[in-house]
Motif scaffolding. Sequence first.
Motif, PDB file in Angstrom:
ATOM      1  N   LYS A 131      -2.903   1.090  -2.027  1.00 58.15           N
ATOM      2  CA  LYS A 131      -2.068   0.839  -3.208  1.00 58.15           C
ATOM      3  C   LYS A 131      -1.259   2.075  -3.552  1.00 58.15           C
ATOM      4  O   LYS A 131      -0.069   1.980  -3.870  1.00 58.15           O
ATOM      5  CB  LYS A 131      -2.964   0.436  -4.387  1.00 58.15           C
ATOM      6  CG  LYS A 131      -2.203   0.169  -5.688  1.00 58.15           C
ATOM      7  CD  LYS A 131      -1.329  -1.062  -5.598  1.00 58.15           C
ATOM      8  CE  LYS A 131      -0.714  -1.390  -6.938  1.00 58.15           C
ATOM      9  NZ  LYS A 131       0.181  -2.580  -6.879  1.00 58.15           N
ATOM     10  N   LYS A 133      -0.311   4.339  -1.477  1.00 61.95           N
ATOM     11  CA  LYS A 133       0.731   4.471  -0.459  1.00 61.95           C
ATOM     12  C   LYS A 133       1.900   3.542  -0.756  1.00 61.95           C
ATOM     13  O   LYS A 133       3.069   3.920  -0.597  1.00 61.95           O
ATOM     14  CB  LYS A 133       0.153   4.174   0.928  1.00 61.95           C
ATOM     15  CG  LYS A 133       1.180   4.351   2.043  1.00 61.95           C
ATOM     16  CD  LYS A 133       0.600   4.023   3.403  1.00 61.95           C
ATOM     17  CE  LYS A 133       1.674   4.166   4.480  1.00 61.95           C
ATOM     18  NZ  LYS A 133       1.175   3.794   5.818  1.00 61.95           N
ATOM     19  N   SER A 134       1.613   2.322  -1.206  1.00 61.39           N
ATOM     20  CA  SER A 134       2.681   1.358  -1.498  1.00 61.39           C
ATOM     21  C   SER A 134       3.523   1.798  -2.700  1.00 61.39           C
ATOM     22  O   SER A 134       4.705   1.470  -2.791  1.00 61.39           O
ATOM     23  CB  SER A 134       2.091  -0.033  -1.740  1.00 61.39           C
ATOM     24  OG  SER A 134       1.366  -0.072  -2.958  1.00 61.39           O
TER      25      SER A 134
END
Length: 259
Positions: A131, A133-134
């Motif tokens: 999450k 990273k997103s």
Amino acid sequence: MNNKCLAVTRYGSPHGKPLCIIHGWGCDSSFLLPVAQMFRHRDVFLIDLPGYGMSKDLKNIANSLEETSLALFKTLPKHCDVIAWSIGSIFTFKAANLTNSPIDKLVTICGTPRFPKDPNWPGVSYNFIMKCKSLLTPRRCNRLLKLFFRMQTEEILHGKNEFTILHSLLSQSEEIPFEVLTAGIEMMAYADVREDFTHIKIPCLHLFGRKDRFVPCALAQNMNINKMHQTYVFEHSAHSPYLTEPDLFYEKVSAFLEN
């Protein structure tokens, strides 16, 4: 062969025994200056990992566990002690297990050889790492870093003070490239150096914060694997016990290093 060395800022007494300090994700070595200031009698090496601070020219190896660990190994002076914070411990565990490692003693601050949890290993949720990273985009770097440091401090009594210090250090440091931050998150998600950790032959002290949301203090039991490894949990700290409980932090670390 990798002949690269990492950038170093010297601090303290050049006549003292070398003490190398390794930072974590999202910050350069200046974030550990409060630790360096505790050990003015030592010859302190504040080391910038690839892509951070004065090692920004080495950002091309920031996504390589092997190359970063080897660069760290080549940077460390002979017969040094090392303090590694958070993800900096991953590279230090690898370096400590290489042949002819120059490390005499190792202290980890909220460090772990494996960040994601599994049925037999306490850790942070892999989905949480993904999450993060997103959410990370070139335009959101500073916003995510502020959120990261806010989450480190919001559950402790004096968290506002620690966040103010961390935010001040963040504002004074150089901007970290998006690809370096992404490489660090991927390192947290995929790196697993537990085998290296179990083969370390030097005295180690592993420090944890009771309220740490990223590196759970339950790891103290998993990392106390033999007589070479000691652990301690700071009751009133999260991910930065050197800021939250500095006197006790210095007491525990100095007693271990000087013993």
